[in-house]
Design an enzyme around this catalytic site. Structure first.
Site, PDB file in Angstrom:
ATOM      1  N   LYS A 190       0.792  -1.076   0.102  1.00 62.62           N
ATOM      2  CA  LYS A 190       0.179   0.061   0.133  1.00 62.62           C
ATOM      3  C   LYS A 190       0.701   1.245  -0.005  1.00 62.62           C
ATOM      4  O   LYS A 190       2.001   1.278   0.251  1.00 62.62           O
ATOM      5  CB  LYS A 190      -1.117  -0.129   1.180  1.00 62.62           C
ATOM      6  CG  LYS A 190      -1.855  -1.262   1.299  1.00 62.62           C
ATOM      7  CD  LYS A 190      -2.816  -1.438   0.199  1.00 62.62           C
ATOM      8  CE  LYS A 190      -3.124  -2.881  -0.162  1.00 62.62           C
ATOM      9  NZ  LYS A 190      -3.941  -3.457   0.701  1.00 62.62           N
TER      10      LYS A 190
HETATM   11  C1  PLP Z   1      -4.854  -4.675   1.080  1.00 60.40           C
HETATM   12  C2  PLP Z   1      -6.411  -4.659   1.014  1.00 60.40           C
HETATM   13  C3  PLP Z   1      -7.220  -5.205   1.983  1.00 60.40           C
HETATM   14  C4  PLP Z   1      -6.815  -5.626   3.198  1.00 60.40           C
HETATM   15  O1  PLP Z   1      -5.694  -5.431   3.833  1.00 60.40           O
HETATM   16  P1  PLP Z   1      -4.586  -6.068   4.834  1.00 60.40           P
HETATM   17  O2  PLP Z   1      -4.036  -5.127   5.495  1.00 60.40           O
HETATM   18  O3  PLP Z   1      -3.724  -7.030   3.795  1.00 60.40           O
HETATM   19  O4  PLP Z   1      -5.315  -7.066   5.562  1.00 60.40           O
HETATM   20  C5  PLP Z   1      -8.515  -5.153   1.736  1.00 60.40           C
HETATM   21  N1  PLP Z   1      -9.087  -4.410   0.601  1.00 60.40           N
HETATM   22  C6  PLP Z   1      -8.112  -4.133  -0.396  1.00 60.40           C
HETATM   23  C7  PLP Z   1      -9.167  -3.247  -1.415  1.00 60.40           C
HETATM   24  C8  PLP Z   1      -7.079  -4.142  -0.155  1.00 60.40           C
HETATM   25  O5  PLP Z   1      -6.243  -3.833  -1.192  1.00 60.40           O
END
Ligand code: PLP
Length: 386
Positions: free
Chosen positions: A193
């Site tokens: 992210k």
């Molecule tokens: C990364 C992501 C998640 C989950 O996040 P984590 O921290 O990996 O559990 C949920 N929704 C979307 C759209 C994502 O890109």
């Protein structure tokens, strides 16, 4: 030492589709936390939550161990459970729909707008029924959904909204930061992210939500009082963020706007190179470019249907370029087919999901990487007759 690599490591020449940028100050900060004697949830978690609250316009924020558990806890806080329906998109990371199943509710998918690749707000109303409780839109690749339309619809039908803003830190809708307004908003700090805490997430709470409830769901349902009092009155989990992770996340938050500005610069360079190569005329769909408020979490093209994506990915890899698939449509996974979903249910999500390709985009990319990727993709597509 290799001639091409300053580190003598040939693997550094491989360009991944993403890579976190961790600065030396953050690394030194983590070492300090490790030496401090307090490494799990403590002062840095509180400081990270405070900094997040300031980032989101003073709203209440709580941090968790992942973006997934953040969304699950948000649904529990809203009281969503068996018999309830949650409307969402079939084109997202599977976590978005998995958390709906995890609380015992049913996901109701609504097809995407193939241009934005986000939930098509115009189709949502027809999916609202007696059991609908929550709208769960996803800001895919950081491009905000039509929040005016979705919040108006939620208000008309008395629904709550949980924005899956996992990919959208720093994105803006009509000039306002995603998460700084609205109902519940959930963010992820996974290393892919735009800002990371290694693993982690945070929930922005609406005024009617009790942050102490979020804290109880986060840690075994425990409520403490007095000097030595403790009670447990609900089933909580183990979803707290460590101080080591919070220190990383805090350091990233100081830089996320600069990261996002660099991402935008690189995205604009991709458009310029793809325009020069005539990629759109050759049948490749580019991301929407008229929206100015994405945090450019990903730069994704959609390949023409006749081009085998796996071959393109292999050919790019041979040229030292990583790429990714974000995402196959959720309703076609076996777990969801068992619930009754089938091919043909959401044609736009299926078409985009089968051709979508994430190209390298991260703040530490060099300017020269963009033409390298653009030219490689163009050449590889020519080999497929495009
Ligand atoms: C990364 C992501 C998640 C989950 O996040 P984590 O921290 O990996 O559990 C949920 N929704 C979307 C759209 C994502 O890109």
């Amino acid at each position: 030492m290799s001639a091409t690599s300053p580190h003598g490591d040939p693997s550094v020449d491989f360009l991944p589709f993403t890579r976190p940028s961790i600065d030396e100050q953050t690394i030194a900060g983590v070492v300090e936390v490790l030496r401090s004697g307090w490494i799990t949830t403590g002062p840095w978690n509180a400081r990270f939550e405070q900094a997040l609250s300031e980032y989101f316009g003073g709203r209440t924020v709580r941090a968790f161990s992942s973006g997934t558990v953040t969304m699950e806890i948000a649904l529990r806080m809203m009281g969503v459970g068996p018999g309830d329906e949650v409307i969402t998109t079939p084109l997202s990371w599977v976590a978005t729909a998995n958390v709906i199943l995890a609380v015992g509710a049913r996901p109701v998918f609504v097809d995407i707008d193939p241009r934005t690749r986000n939930l098509d707000a115009a189709r949502v109303e027809a999916a609202v029924g007696e059991r609908t409780r929550v709208l769960l839109p996803v800001h895919l690749a950081g491009l905000p959904c039509d929040l005016d339309a979705l919040y108006a619809l939620a208000q008309r039908h008395g629904l709550r909204v949980l924005e899956d803003a996992a990919q959208a830190i720093g994105s803006r809708w009509r000039g306002r930061r995603v998460g700084a307004f609205g109902d519940y908003a959930s963010f992820s700090f996974h290393p892919n992210k735009n800002a990371t805490s290694i693993e982690g997430g945070c929930l922005v709470l609406p005024p009617d939500a009790d942050p102490a409830l979020a804290e109880r769901y986060r840690l075994q349902g425990v409520r403490r009082f007095g000097v030595d009092g403790m009670d447990v009155d609900l089933v909580g989990g183990k979803a707290n963020l460590t101080d080591v992770a919070a220190r990383v996340g805090w350091g990233q938050l100081q830089q996320v706007d600069a990261f996002n500005a660099r991402r935008r610069e690189l995205a604009l360079a991709y458009f310029a190179h793809f325009d020069a190569l005539g990629l759109e005329a050759r049948g490749v769909l580019l991301p929407p470019r008229d929206e100015t408020d994405s945090n450019w979490h990903m730069f994704q093209v959609v390949l023409p249907p006749q081009v085998p994506r796996a071959d393109v990915m292999q050919a790019l890899k041979q040229r030292g370029i990583g790429s990714g698939v974000h995402y196959p449509p959720i309703h076609l996974f076996s777990l969801y087919r068992k619930l009754g979903f089938a091919p043909g249910d959401f044609p736009h999500a299926e078409r985009v999901g089968s051709g979508i390709l994430t190209l390298p985009l991260f703040p530490d990319m060099r300017d020269a990487d963009v033409p390298r990727v653009a030219q490689a993709l163009s050449a590889v597509l020519r080999e497929s007759g495009v």
